[in-house]
Design a protein around this motif. Sequence first.
Motif, PDB file in Angstrom:
ATOM      1  N   GLU A  57      -1.610   7.857  -2.480  1.00 30.48           N
ATOM      2  CA  GLU A  57      -1.965   6.425  -2.003  1.00 30.48           C
ATOM      3  C   GLU A  57      -1.273   5.908  -0.729  1.00 30.48           C
ATOM      4  O   GLU A  57      -2.122   5.434  -0.013  1.00 30.48           O
ATOM      5  N   LYS A  58      -0.274   6.239  -0.489  1.00 33.08           N
ATOM      6  CA  LYS A  58       0.361   5.818   0.662  1.00 33.08           C
ATOM      7  C   LYS A  58      -0.382   6.631   1.991  1.00 33.08           C
ATOM      8  O   LYS A  58      -0.349   5.923   3.062  1.00 33.08           O
ATOM      9  N   SER A  59      -0.586   7.927   1.676  1.00 25.39           N
ATOM     10  CA  SER A  59      -0.969   8.822   2.918  1.00 25.39           C
ATOM     11  C   SER A  59      -2.411   8.088   3.166  1.00 25.39           C
ATOM     12  O   SER A  59      -2.939   8.374   4.301  1.00 25.39           O
ATOM     13  N   GLN A  60      -3.206   7.320   2.409  1.00 19.07           N
ATOM     14  CA  GLN A  60      -4.436   6.825   2.748  1.00 19.07           C
ATOM     15  C   GLN A  60      -4.137   5.444   3.390  1.00 19.07           C
ATOM     16  O   GLN A  60      -4.955   5.180   4.256  1.00 19.07           O
ATOM     17  N   ALA A  61      -3.035   4.911   2.770  1.00 20.13           N
ATOM     18  CA  ALA A  61      -2.996   3.442   3.272  1.00 20.13           C
ATOM     19  C   ALA A  61      -2.359   3.445   4.757  1.00 20.13           C
ATOM     20  O   ALA A  61      -2.684   2.389   5.521  1.00 20.13           O
TER      21      ALA A  61
ATOM     22  N   LEU B  51      -3.411   1.171   9.494  1.00 19.91           N
ATOM     23  CA  LEU B  51      -2.069   0.686   9.876  1.00 19.91           C
ATOM     24  C   LEU B  51      -1.885   1.752  11.300  1.00 19.91           C
ATOM     25  O   LEU B  51      -1.478   1.065  12.333  1.00 19.91           O
ATOM     26  N   PHE B  52      -1.884   2.980  11.305  1.00 27.41           N
ATOM     27  CA  PHE B  52      -1.772   3.699  12.538  1.00 27.41           C
ATOM     28  C   PHE B  52      -2.680   3.372  13.480  1.00 27.41           C
ATOM     29  O   PHE B  52      -2.320   3.511  14.722  1.00 27.41           O
ATOM     30  N   ARG B  53      -3.997   3.185  12.894  1.00 21.76           N
ATOM     31  CA  ARG B  53      -5.011   2.577  13.894  1.00 21.76           C
ATOM     32  C   ARG B  53      -4.675   1.576  14.705  1.00 21.76           C
ATOM     33  O   ARG B  53      -4.595   1.187  15.981  1.00 21.76           O
ATOM     34  N   GLU B  54      -4.025   0.449  14.006  1.00 19.12           N
ATOM     35  CA  GLU B  54      -3.746  -0.767  14.569  1.00 19.12           C
ATOM     36  C   GLU B  54      -2.582  -0.560  15.527  1.00 19.12           C
ATOM     37  O   GLU B  54      -2.582  -1.233  16.554  1.00 19.12           O
TER      38      GLU B  54
ATOM     39  N   THR C  62       2.701  12.228   6.961  1.00 19.57           N
ATOM     40  CA  THR C  62       2.457  12.874   5.726  1.00 19.57           C
ATOM     41  C   THR C  62       3.790  12.941   5.082  1.00 19.57           C
ATOM     42  O   THR C  62       4.034  12.591   3.967  1.00 19.57           O
ATOM     43  N   ASN C  63       4.949  13.377   5.903  1.00 11.81           N
ATOM     44  CA  ASN C  63       6.373  13.662   5.241  1.00 11.81           C
ATOM     45  C   ASN C  63       6.890  12.102   4.872  1.00 11.81           C
ATOM     46  O   ASN C  63       7.982  12.150   3.914  1.00 11.81           O
TER      47      ASN C  63
ATOM     48  N   THR D 183       7.294   1.622   2.357  1.00 11.06           N
ATOM     49  CA  THR D 183       5.802   1.216   2.135  1.00 11.06           C
ATOM     50  C   THR D 183       5.151   1.766   3.374  1.00 11.06           C
ATOM     51  O   THR D 183       5.492   2.072   4.231  1.00 11.06           O
ATOM     52  N   PRO D 184       3.939   1.690   3.084  1.00 12.04           N
ATOM     53  CA  PRO D 184       2.811   2.127   4.302  1.00 12.04           C
ATOM     54  C   PRO D 184       3.418   1.436   5.666  1.00 12.04           C
ATOM     55  O   PRO D 184       3.251   1.700   6.450  1.00 12.04           O
ATOM     56  N   ALA D 185       3.406  -0.046   5.356  1.00 13.77           N
ATOM     57  CA  ALA D 185       4.192  -0.847   6.605  1.00 13.77           C
ATOM     58  C   ALA D 185       5.323  -0.374   7.189  1.00 13.77           C
ATOM     59  O   ALA D 185       5.212  -0.489   8.371  1.00 13.77           O
ATOM     60  N   ASN D 186       6.395   0.035   6.440  1.00 16.28           N
ATOM     61  CA  ASN D 186       7.387   0.558   6.806  1.00 16.28           C
ATOM     62  C   ASN D 186       7.072   1.954   7.894  1.00 16.28           C
ATOM     63  O   ASN D 186       7.658   2.428   8.681  1.00 16.28           O
ATOM     64  N   ILE D 187       6.236   2.823   7.263  1.00 14.85           N
ATOM     65  CA  ILE D 187       5.911   3.963   7.870  1.00 14.85           C
ATOM     66  C   ILE D 187       5.393   3.755   9.322  1.00 14.85           C
ATOM     67  O   ILE D 187       5.483   4.523  10.107  1.00 14.85           O
TER      68      ILE D 187
END
Length: 216
Positions: free
Chosen positions: A157-161, A165-168, A92-93, A102-106
């Motif tokens: 949007e990022k928290s949804q995206a 990615l975390f699942r993967e 979240t943070n 980016t979501p990929a960075n996170i």
Amino acid sequence: MDNTAKTIVCFGDSNTHGYNSATMGRFTEKERWPCLLADLLGPAYLVREEGLSGRTTSFEDPLFEGLSGFAAIHPCLMTHEPVDLLIIMLGTNDVKQRFAATPANIAKGMERLVTKAIHTTEAWRGKANILVIAPPPIEEGYKGTQIQGEMGIDCVEKSQAIIPLFREVAERLGCHFLEAASIPGMGMYPYDYMHLSLDSHRLLAERLAELIPGIC
């Protein structure tokens, strides 16, 4: 203390620490999800709270020190060894505008964190056993609340995206995975729309109490 009890470490941010956005304080030990989980699991488990407000997966915060989960995970695991299960609920943070991630960075940050935890081999009772929880996404209502300036733009949007990615990441690294938002009734308090409601702490604890005996 029962030395045969299994140790679970709950490693997270303010939603593990138990921030109560209604009072700007902290939920009590009768309300926070790790404490409720301990009660539900009973004496066969030792549940350790390791929540820190503002914690990220791996980013060093330029405004506050000591918030990188990557930097903290080794001493945390060694503090509680031998560990049977590590629960990580972070991300979240990481969506704050000041990190420009980016979501990929996170997701890469989560991958680094999990990999480091896996390789802290001396902390595990047996082999590494990790449950990655994708936190519920921030809700649109955050705009106009006290945390808008802290989070900035695009955080919803990022928290949804990051969820898929975390699942993967979890599946690729051999971890268990839970999407917190998939739990019926889960939601944020309507004071800042990014911190779990009182009911959501209970719901998360109940879901984990169902899940954990099958994985630990």
